[in-house]
Enzyme design. Structure first.
Site, short mmCIF file in Angstrom:
data_model
loop_
_atom_site.label_atom_id
_atom_site.label_comp_id
_atom_site.label_asym_id
_atom_site.label_seq_id
_atom_site.Cartn_x
_atom_site.Cartn_y
_atom_site.Cartn_z
N GLU A 104 0.84 -1.19 0.00
CA GLU A 104 0.00 0.00 0.00
C GLU A 104 0.88 1.24 0.00
OE1 GLU A 104 -2.52 1.63 -0.77
OE2 GLU A 104 -4.08 1.17 0.70
N ASP A 105 0.34 2.35 -0.52
CA ASP A 105 1.11 3.60 -0.52
C ASP A 105 1.10 4.27 0.84
OD1 ASP A 105 -1.59 4.31 -0.70
OD2 ASP A 105 -1.28 5.83 -2.24
N ASP A 108 -3.37 5.67 6.68
CA ASP A 108 -3.76 6.92 7.34
C ASP A 108 -4.66 6.58 8.52
OD1 ASP A 108 -4.56 9.54 7.91
OD2 ASP A 108 -4.84 10.07 5.83
N PHE A 157 -0.84 16.15 4.41
CA PHE A 157 -1.25 15.68 3.09
C PHE A 157 -0.06 15.74 2.16
CE2 PHE A 157 -2.92 15.87 -1.18
CZ PHE A 157 -3.78 14.78 -1.16
N ARG A 170 1.19 12.04 -9.37
CA ARG A 170 1.70 10.69 -9.07
C ARG A 170 3.12 10.49 -9.62
NH1 ARG A 170 -2.38 7.51 -7.11
NH2 ARG A 170 -4.48 7.92 -7.88
#
Length: 184
Positions: A104-105, A108, A157, A170
């Site tokens: 996963e990136d 959160d 963010f 991206r």
């Protein structure tokens, strides 16, 4: 400042360099390689954000007898988590008795991560491990803790290296943060 970039009217500044990312990807790959020596793992890349991290990580893990599959979940709207997890592209691979590594990136709130692990567990794998590029422990709503973390960061963010803002940025090789938000 010359390193600032603007995306959708928001100003971002450098946060984590590509060199720092490469170093941590190598470290995480080494941990996975050691843990899965002699296994034939299935790497489950979570689209869209994790595709760059997954490509670099899986090459660095260097286990030739592995499979790579893709799923897609969504929980973000703009710069905020919606709190709702949607499966946009499901898994078709048989995972029974397999060692699964979810890639996963970012973790959160932990809602998407917990949802994915619950989904995979229903498929009776031998083991489930979770690797993430970024983890925001302060934002957790579930207490979910990934097995492998490249960077623990503040609840800022970020964009770049696969992470986006409404589909943009991206392709940036470095990770950027909204100007005036906290450092790692």
């Amino acid at each position: 400042m010359e390193n600032e970039i603007t995306v959708n009217g928001l100003t971002f500044v450098p946060y984590i360099t590509n060199e720092e990312i490469k170093t941590q990807v190598e470290r995480v790959a080494s941990e996975i390689r050691n843990d899965l020596r002699g296994c034939e793992p299935v790497f489950l890349c979570v689209l869209n954000g994790a595709f760059i991290f997954a490509a670099d990580l899986i090459r660095a893990v260097d286990i030739s007898d592995c499979k790579v599959c893709f799923v897609r979940y969504s929980s973000y709207e703009g710069t905020n988590s919606s709190g709702k997890v949607k499966t946009l592209m499901g898994l078709t691979e048989d995972l029974e008795g397999r060692d699964v590594v979810i890639v996963e990136d970012i973790v959160d709130t932990g809602l998407t991560a917990s949802h994915m692990v619950d989904d995979i567990r229903k498929r009776n794998p031998r083991s489930i491990r979770f690797a993430t590029l970024l983890h925001k422990p302060e934002s957790s709503k579930t207490g979910f803790k990934p097995d492998y973390v490249a960077f623990s960061i503040s609840p800022s963010f970020i964009i770049g290296y696969g992470l986006d803002l409404d589909g943009k940025a991206r392709n940036l090789p470095d990770i950027y943060v909204i100007k005036d938000q906290a450092k790692c």
